[in-house]
Every structure is written in structure tokens, then in C-alpha cells.
Write a protein that holds these residues in place. Structure first.
Motif, PDB file in Angstrom:
ATOM      1  N   ARG A 242     -38.404 -41.848  -5.822  1.00  0.00           N
ATOM      2  CA  ARG A 242     -38.246 -41.812  -7.270  1.00  0.00           C
ATOM      3  C   ARG A 242     -36.793 -41.618  -7.674  1.00  0.00           C
ATOM      4  N   GLU A 243     -36.360 -42.442  -8.625  1.00  0.00           N
ATOM      5  CA  GLU A 243     -35.041 -42.244  -9.233  1.00  0.00           C
ATOM      6  C   GLU A 243     -35.148 -41.109 -10.243  1.00  0.00           C
ATOM      7  N   ILE A 244     -34.068 -40.376 -10.410  1.00  0.00           N
ATOM      8  CA  ILE A 244     -34.061 -39.270 -11.374  1.00  0.00           C
ATOM      9  C   ILE A 244     -33.226 -39.691 -12.560  1.00  0.00           C
ATOM     10  N   ASP A 245     -33.823 -39.663 -13.732  1.00  0.00           N
ATOM     11  CA  ASP A 245     -33.205 -40.263 -14.915  1.00  0.00           C
ATOM     12  C   ASP A 245     -32.738 -39.212 -15.913  1.00  0.00           C
ATOM     13  N   GLU A 246     -32.999 -37.960 -15.604  1.00  0.00           N
ATOM     14  CA  GLU A 246     -32.808 -36.944 -16.646  1.00  0.00           C
ATOM     15  C   GLU A 246     -31.371 -36.447 -16.699  1.00  0.00           C
TER      16      GLU A 246
ATOM     17  N   PRO B  83     -59.196 -25.455 -17.240  1.00  0.00           N
ATOM     18  CA  PRO B  83     -58.700 -26.741 -16.723  1.00  0.00           C
ATOM     19  C   PRO B  83     -57.445 -26.531 -15.886  1.00  0.00           C
ATOM     20  N   ARG B  84     -57.195 -27.469 -14.980  1.00  0.00           N
ATOM     21  CA  ARG B  84     -55.990 -27.405 -14.153  1.00  0.00           C
ATOM     22  C   ARG B  84     -54.733 -27.460 -15.001  1.00  0.00           C
ATOM     23  N   ILE B  85     -53.660 -26.892 -14.474  1.00  0.00           N
ATOM     24  CA  ILE B  85     -52.345 -26.976 -15.100  1.00  0.00           C
ATOM     25  C   ILE B  85     -51.654 -28.240 -14.599  1.00  0.00           C
ATOM     26  N   GLU B  86     -51.080 -28.998 -15.521  1.00  0.00           N
ATOM     27  CA  GLU B  86     -50.354 -30.204 -15.118  1.00  0.00           C
ATOM     28  C   GLU B  86     -48.891 -29.858 -14.871  1.00  0.00           C
ATOM     29  N   LEU B  87     -48.396 -30.199 -13.704  1.00  0.00           N
ATOM     30  CA  LEU B  87     -46.989 -29.994 -13.386  1.00  0.00           C
ATOM     31  C   LEU B  87     -46.338 -31.355 -13.198  1.00  0.00           C
ATOM     32  N   ARG B  88     -45.198 -31.512 -13.826  1.00  0.00           N
ATOM     33  CA  ARG B  88     -44.506 -32.797 -13.765  1.00  0.00           C
ATOM     34  C   ARG B  88     -43.626 -32.845 -12.531  1.00  0.00           C
ATOM     35  N   LEU B  89     -43.845 -33.835 -11.720  1.00  0.00           N
ATOM     36  CA  LEU B  89     -43.092 -33.976 -10.486  1.00  0.00           C
ATOM     37  C   LEU B  89     -41.724 -34.553 -10.797  1.00  0.00           C
ATOM     38  N   GLY B  90     -40.707 -34.025 -10.134  1.00  0.00           N
ATOM     39  CA  GLY B  90     -39.369 -34.564 -10.338  1.00  0.00           C
ATOM     40  C   GLY B  90     -38.576 -33.706 -11.291  1.00  0.00           C
ATOM     41  N   SER B  91     -39.235 -33.052 -12.205  1.00  0.00           N
ATOM     42  CA  SER B  91     -38.545 -32.048 -13.010  1.00  0.00           C
ATOM     43  C   SER B  91     -39.328 -30.762 -12.842  1.00  0.00           C
ATOM     44  N   PHE B  92     -39.080 -30.127 -11.732  1.00  0.00           N
ATOM     45  CA  PHE B  92     -39.931 -29.030 -11.315  1.00  0.00           C
ATOM     46  C   PHE B  92     -39.828 -27.811 -12.212  1.00  0.00           C
ATOM     47  N   SER B  93     -38.786 -27.776 -13.011  1.00  0.00           N
ATOM     48  CA  SER B  93     -38.627 -26.591 -13.836  1.00  0.00           C
ATOM     49  C   SER B  93     -39.423 -26.691 -15.127  1.00  0.00           C
ATOM     50  N   ARG B  94     -39.954 -27.887 -15.399  1.00  0.00           N
ATOM     51  CA  ARG B  94     -40.671 -28.038 -16.665  1.00  0.00           C
ATOM     52  C   ARG B  94     -42.133 -28.345 -16.411  1.00  0.00           C
ATOM     53  N   GLU B  95     -42.985 -27.413 -16.684  1.00  0.00           N
ATOM     54  CA  GLU B  95     -44.390 -27.763 -16.686  1.00  0.00           C
ATOM     55  C   GLU B  95     -44.729 -28.337 -18.047  1.00  0.00           C
ATOM     56  N   ILE B  96     -45.771 -29.087 -18.089  1.00  0.00           N
ATOM     57  CA  ILE B  96     -46.179 -29.624 -19.375  1.00  0.00           C
ATOM     58  C   ILE B  96     -46.612 -28.455 -20.248  1.00  0.00           C
ATOM     59  N   SER B  97     -45.971 -28.329 -21.380  1.00  0.00           N
ATOM     60  CA  SER B  97     -46.173 -27.116 -22.160  1.00  0.00           C
ATOM     61  C   SER B  97     -47.552 -27.100 -22.792  1.00  0.00           C
ATOM     62  N   LYS B  98     -48.147 -25.963 -22.719  1.00  0.00           N
ATOM     63  CA  LYS B  98     -49.438 -25.756 -23.354  1.00  0.00           C
ATOM     64  C   LYS B  98     -49.327 -24.513 -24.222  1.00  0.00           C
ATOM     65  N   ALA B  99     -50.006 -24.538 -25.315  1.00  0.00           N
ATOM     66  CA  ALA B  99     -49.965 -23.390 -26.215  1.00  0.00           C
ATOM     67  C   ALA B  99     -50.372 -22.133 -25.453  1.00  0.00           C
ATOM     68  N   GLY B 100     -49.595 -21.085 -25.622  1.00  0.00           N
ATOM     69  CA  GLY B 100     -49.970 -19.805 -25.044  1.00  0.00           C
ATOM     70  C   GLY B 100     -49.592 -19.644 -23.583  1.00  0.00           C
ATOM     71  N   ARG B 101     -49.051 -20.710 -22.975  1.00  0.00           N
ATOM     72  CA  ARG B 101     -48.651 -20.602 -21.573  1.00  0.00           C
ATOM     73  C   ARG B 101     -47.135 -20.590 -21.488  1.00  0.00           C
TER      74      ARG B 101
END
Lengths: 246, 246
Positions: A242-246, B83-101
DNA sequence: CAGTGGTCTAGACCACAAT
DNA sequence: TTGTGGTCTAGACCACTGT
């Protein structure tokens, strides 16, 4: 079994001890791929446990993909697995080539049908609008590795069901319909295989799988493909480049 | 239990029937997240099976991430999962934000040490050369989700261990060392958590995990980061967003 | 027939937390 | 003490395959 001293200690259950023992014997190269492990009833005697406990240990190794249970040389048994097959994500038609292995995709079915709610939402069409759907079984050396179910809006692919659907679908889209995949968004999670999937993928009941739900977009950001792919968790490792675009 | 007729039939084991039954009751919305399931001994009576069989059914749902076993309101029990937590691959510091999390990464340890063979090979340095290594536990709302172990060649990151290592590591690399991540290659597979990982991630013994082994490259194609990330398979789904370059 | 894994029983004892 | 899940036993019977 383990030493315990002042809050630090952990007492390992017997099934963990036994699976740790067998794992180190396999990893140590003592047992080669397809070599038989001792029968379960023999492991019971070796480790002084009942068969249910010995089986728990083997079940762990099986879900790790380290052993499999099958018939070999006409005998039922538990055997050391071969290493996992690496599949490259994003170019689903190309597995990482290994000597003596050759990929293949068996078309299980292909048909035109009304879109479900989820399919319609992903493809940006109306629920009930026509989609062409197909399911394929991907193998390597006749070993089933993945089950792919793919959906396209029917109106953009006239005559699609008459094409050769056993090779790269993206190649067909590019060459016959001038549709160029530009971006893919996927969601990956571990699932338990249902009866149909475990039958087609030739796993035990309720084995673990990797479920990849993905959408593919063209360069205009239009989603033209929705797919649900299920991989054998014990036999596949996925390669993501994967390329990183951020 | 099931109809059988001429080769087509499949007789479902009791544990599959029971897990199917409970799954449809949960999926149907009959049971909300954190609602208690009946005690195992009650399920035995309900379905006329022994406790080992009822537990097998629950173990399937647990490995699907559909239920968990814990103490709630001071009682041990089996409960419906969120429900499972969605984590975005490639930007490991940012999980998909959910209210209250809210995300967080706890630094478990960080130190300079000699590179192992695998780490050296990945980073393109000599075995035994100095690497800075750190391990972090990623949580969402205090729920442990992932264990990250990361390695860098020590010589390119002077003073790195004195930086704030609880946020985005890539931000530190970019802002303090002018290292720009350009590409990442990862290998993902399902594993069984070892004792240390299952303890830190607060799962049962030998629970399933997702193991991501990745290397990150700068724009010159030089690998500056090697990492081994382990996710809770029952609580995480990974989101992969990828340009197609082929 | 014998050998193997797959399923299942009907119990047992334990650790843990609240009462 | 009660109630829960976690571990474990010592068997049983089955399906399947090859001799």
C-alpha cells in the motif's frame, strides 16, 4: 505444573502445556510437513490426560494452521501442515508464485438477479435492480483457499455472463468493458465458517475464516464492484502492499 | 435432526444447532449488547445436552465475537458483545471515530537493544546492530484492542526514546526526524494468542488474534520501520483503503 | 476386522465475586 | 454460601477407510 510465587505465577491448563509442547516439536523441525502426529489416544497416555483434553490441545494447533486432520495413505490421522499460502490483496488473481503450485478459480455459479439491500447500497443502485452475481472457489494445487462472491450492476456489463469467468475478473472488465479499477476499500475480519463455506473450503465444522468485504471504484470514484471473499484462516496469509497518501 | 436424502443431506452436530439457534436470537435483536445469555447449565436443560456440548456452542459464538464471558453487575456470565471496532489500516493512530469512544496507546516498554535476525533483515541492518524497540497497548474506551511492537534502526533516531511515544509514531518521525512514510508492505494472518498476548489483551486462553507483520518504507524505498501488531480477532475489524496501481 | 478422529455424556472439582 | 464459568475425567458410540 508451573512455579507460583507472590502474585506473579500463572498455572497453565493441561491443554496449553500439551499444545505448547507439540508446537515446539513441530517448529523445531522435528516433524516435517505431512508427518503424522501420535494418535490422540496415545497423546492421552503420554501426557496423562483424558482424550477431551488431548483433543483441545490439538484443536489449538489445528486453528493455528499448524496441523490438519485428514486421511493420508488410507489412514485417518493428524498431520503437520505445510506453510500457509500467501495471497496478495488487491490483485486477487495473482497469488505469490511458489514452485509446483498453480492457481485456479472454479466458477461455482453465475447469474443475474435482483440486488439485496446491502449489494444495492454498496453499488449505488436501487434495491431490486439487476446485478450479475457469481461465486468462485479459488485453489492452489487443488487445495481450496478462498470463496469469492462478486456483484456488479447488470446494466454496465452486457453479456458478462458469457465471458470466461475463471480467470482475472478485472482483466475482463478492463479488456472488454474499459472499466479500470482505481481504488478498493475493504473490511476484514475473522469469522466462523458456516456450513456451506466449511464444506466448500473443506475445513472442519465451525473453523475460522477471514472475511473480506470489499468495494472497488473506478477513477471517477464510482463503485462498480462489491465482493465478499472468505479465506481459510488456517491456510492463507494475506499480503497487503500500500502507498501512503496522508 | 436434519433431513437426509441420497447423498445431499448433512446431519448437524448438536453444538452447531445450538450455536445457530443462539446466533439467530442475537442477530434478530432479541438480545441487546451486554444482555446476559442463559447460564450454561440452563442451556443444557433447554437443549437436552451435556454441559461440554453447550459450552462448545458458546465457544463458537465467543470466537465469532458475538458473546463474551465476564463479570457484569458482580455476576459471572455470558453476555452479548458490542459490535466490533473498526481500525483503519495504514493510519494506525486513527481509529474510525465513534461517539463516546476515545483511542489511546499505553507504552508498555521502550528500549535500545541488539537487532534479532528477523528485525535486522527487515530493516536492512546487521544482526546485533542497535534498534530502538517499543511495545504499546492500543485501547478504545479502555478496552484493549491491539498490541504493537515496533522496531527502528537506532542510528536514524537519536533521542527517540525521550519523545512522547503514546501518540502517533509516524507524526514523531515526520516532525522530529523528517522521515516521511511512503509505502507499507504487510503480511496478515490469523494466529492463536500466546499467554502474554492473551493476558495483555484480556482474552481467554488461546483466543484467536490477527497478526500483522509490516514494514514501512520512505520515498527512497528504504525500510525504516518493522512492526508486529496483534489484534483481538473478536473485537476488531480492519479497514483497508488502497489505490490500485497495476 | 482394526485404527483413527468426531461427537457426546454425566458427572467432578476449582476459582472467583457477591451476598 | 451461592452461582457462574474453566478445566477435566473416563468412558461411550459413531463414521470412515483400508486390511
Amino acid at each position: 505444573m508451573e512455579k507460583t510465587s507472590s502474585g506473579e505465577h500463572i498455572l497453565q491448563p493441561a491443554y496449553v502445556r500439551i499444545s505448547d509442547d507439540l508446537r515446539s516439536r513441530i517448529r523445531g523441525g522435528d516433524l516435517k510437513p505431512h508427518a503424522p502426529l501420535p494418535p490422540e489416544r496415545e497423546l492421552c497416555l503420554d501426557h496423562g490426560v483424558s482424550r477431551m483434553t488431548a483433543r483441545r490441545a490439538l484443536n489449538i494447533l489445528e486453528s493455528e494452521g499448524l496441523v490438519y486432520r485428514d486421511y493420508r495413505d488410507g489412514k485417518r490421522g493428524t498431520f503437520v501442515s505445510e506453510p500457509r499460502i500467501e495471497l496478495r490483496l488487491g490483485s486477487f488473481s495473482r497469488e505469490i508464485s511458489k514452485a509446483g503450485r498453480h492457481p485456479g478459480a472454479e466458477l461455482l455459479w453465475a447469474e443475474k438477479k435482483p440486488a439485496s439491500h446491502a449489494q444495492a447500497a454498496a453499488l449505488g443502485i436501487d434495491t431490486g435492480a439487476s446485478v450479475v452475481a457469481l461465486q468462485r472457489l479459488r485453489r492452489s494445487d487443488n487445495e481450496p483457499l478462498a470463496l469469492e462472491t462478486t456483484f456488479y450492476p447488470a446494466h454496465i456489463l452486457p453479456g458478462f455472463l458469457k465471458e470466461d469467468l475463471s480467470g482475472s475478473l478485472w482483466d475482463v472488465l478492463r479488456n472488454k468493458y474499459a472499466i479500470i479499477p482505481a481504488r478498493t476499500v475493504a473490511n476484514l475480519e475473522v469469522v466462523v465458517l458456516d456450513q456451506e463455506a466449511s464444506h466448500l473450503l473443506q475445513t472442519r465444522q465451525a473453523a475460522a475464516g477471514l472475511r473480506l468485504i470489499r468495494r472497488t471504484f473506478d477513477k471517477d470514484g464510482k463503485c462498480f464492484e462489491y465482493a465478499e471473499d472468505t479465506y481459510r484462516a488456517d491456510r492463507v496469509s494475506l499480503v497487503i502492499d500500500r502507498e501512503i497518501d496522508e
